[in-house]
Design a protein around this motif. Structure first.
Motif, PDB file in Angstrom:
ATOM      1  N   ALA A  33       0.833  -1.213   0.000  1.00 20.47           N
ATOM      2  CA  ALA A  33       0.000   0.000   0.000  1.00 20.47           C
ATOM      3  C   ALA A  33       0.863   1.257   0.000  1.00 20.47           C
ATOM      4  O   ALA A  33       0.593   2.210  -0.741  1.00 20.47           O
ATOM      5  N   ARG A  34       1.918   1.262   0.816  1.00 17.96           N
ATOM      6  CA  ARG A  34       2.809   2.426   0.850  1.00 17.96           C
ATOM      7  C   ARG A  34       3.508   2.622  -0.493  1.00 17.96           C
ATOM      8  O   ARG A  34       3.645   3.757  -0.981  1.00 17.96           O
ATOM      9  N   TRP A  36       2.451   1.602  -3.497  1.00 15.15           N
ATOM     10  CA  TRP A  36       1.469   2.037  -4.494  1.00 15.15           C
ATOM     11  C   TRP A  36       1.122   3.502  -4.300  1.00 15.15           C
ATOM     12  O   TRP A  36       0.973   4.246  -5.266  1.00 15.15           O
ATOM     13  N   LYS A  37       1.003   3.929  -3.037  1.00 15.31           N
ATOM     14  CA  LYS A  37       0.703   5.334  -2.769  1.00 15.31           C
ATOM     15  C   LYS A  37       1.831   6.213  -3.305  1.00 15.31           C
ATOM     16  O   LYS A  37       1.581   7.239  -3.949  1.00 15.31           O
ATOM     17  N   GLY A  41       0.412   8.156  -6.282  1.00 15.44           N
ATOM     18  CA  GLY A  41       0.034   9.439  -5.734  1.00 15.44           C
ATOM     19  C   GLY A  41      -1.351   9.529  -5.136  1.00 15.44           C
ATOM     20  O   GLY A  41      -1.865  10.628  -4.933  1.00 15.44           O
ATOM     21  N   TRP A  42      -1.992   8.414  -4.857  1.00 15.33           N
ATOM     22  CA  TRP A  42      -3.289   8.473  -4.180  1.00 15.33           C
ATOM     23  C   TRP A  42      -3.277   7.519  -2.997  1.00 15.33           C
ATOM     24  O   TRP A  42      -2.455   6.616  -2.913  1.00 15.33           O
ATOM     25  N   ASP A  43      -4.181   7.791  -2.056  1.00 14.13           N
ATOM     26  CA  ASP A  43      -4.241   6.951  -0.861  1.00 14.13           C
ATOM     27  C   ASP A  43      -4.609   5.526  -1.225  1.00 14.13           C
ATOM     28  O   ASP A  43      -5.531   5.287  -2.011  1.00 14.13           O
ATOM     29  N   VAL A  44      -3.882   4.606  -0.656  1.00  9.66           N
ATOM     30  CA  VAL A  44      -4.147   3.179  -0.827  1.00  9.66           C
ATOM     31  C   VAL A  44      -4.258   2.605   0.573  1.00  9.66           C
ATOM     32  O   VAL A  44      -3.361   2.791   1.401  1.00  9.66           O
ATOM     33  N   THR A  45      -5.369   1.943   0.851  1.00 14.72           N
ATOM     34  CA  THR A  45      -5.574   1.367   2.174  1.00 14.72           C
ATOM     35  C   THR A  45      -5.136  -0.087   2.196  1.00 14.72           C
ATOM     36  O   THR A  45      -4.930  -0.711   1.149  1.00 14.72           O
ATOM     37  N   ASP A  48      -7.387  -2.188   0.169  1.00 11.97           N
ATOM     38  CA  ASP A  48      -7.261  -2.065  -1.286  1.00 11.97           C
ATOM     39  C   ASP A  48      -6.330  -3.118  -1.881  1.00 11.97           C
ATOM     40  O   ASP A  48      -6.509  -3.532  -3.025  1.00 11.97           O
TER      41      ASP A  48
END
Length: 89
Positions: A33-34, A36-37, A41-45, A48
């Motif tokens: 997630a980190r 991918w973020k 450039g978008w929040d990934v939980t 996700d």
């Protein structure tokens, strides 16, 4: 492969082989997630990650529904997601 065999294989993958290679699913999914973020450039939980990996397998199965390993992997991602979000996980 019948359903019991598929679920058994998924269980082996997520509970032993992959867990030993990559650490806990939660730690690995948080790391993904980190990354991918940072990359997109978008929040990934945390949620996700198994959902997106499931969609990857779905896309592959659209091309070849006979690739049994993708079905097994989908079951594994679902199990990991359920574990992460269950009260007793």
């Amino acid at each position: 492969m019948n359903r019991d065999q598929a679920l058994f294989k998924a269980r082996l993958l997520v509970s032993s082989e992959r867990a030993q290679e990559y650490g806990s699913a939660e730690e690995n999914f948080e790391r993904v997630a980190r990354l991918w973020k940072a990359a997109f450039g978008w929040d990934v939980t945390l949620a996700d990650v198994p959902l997106a990996l499931d969609l990857l397998k779905t896309a592959r199965l659209v091309s070849n529904p006979y690739h049994v390993d993708s079905w097994v992997d989908k079951a594994g991602y679902a199990a990991l997601g359920a574990e992460l979000y269950s009260d007793d996980g």
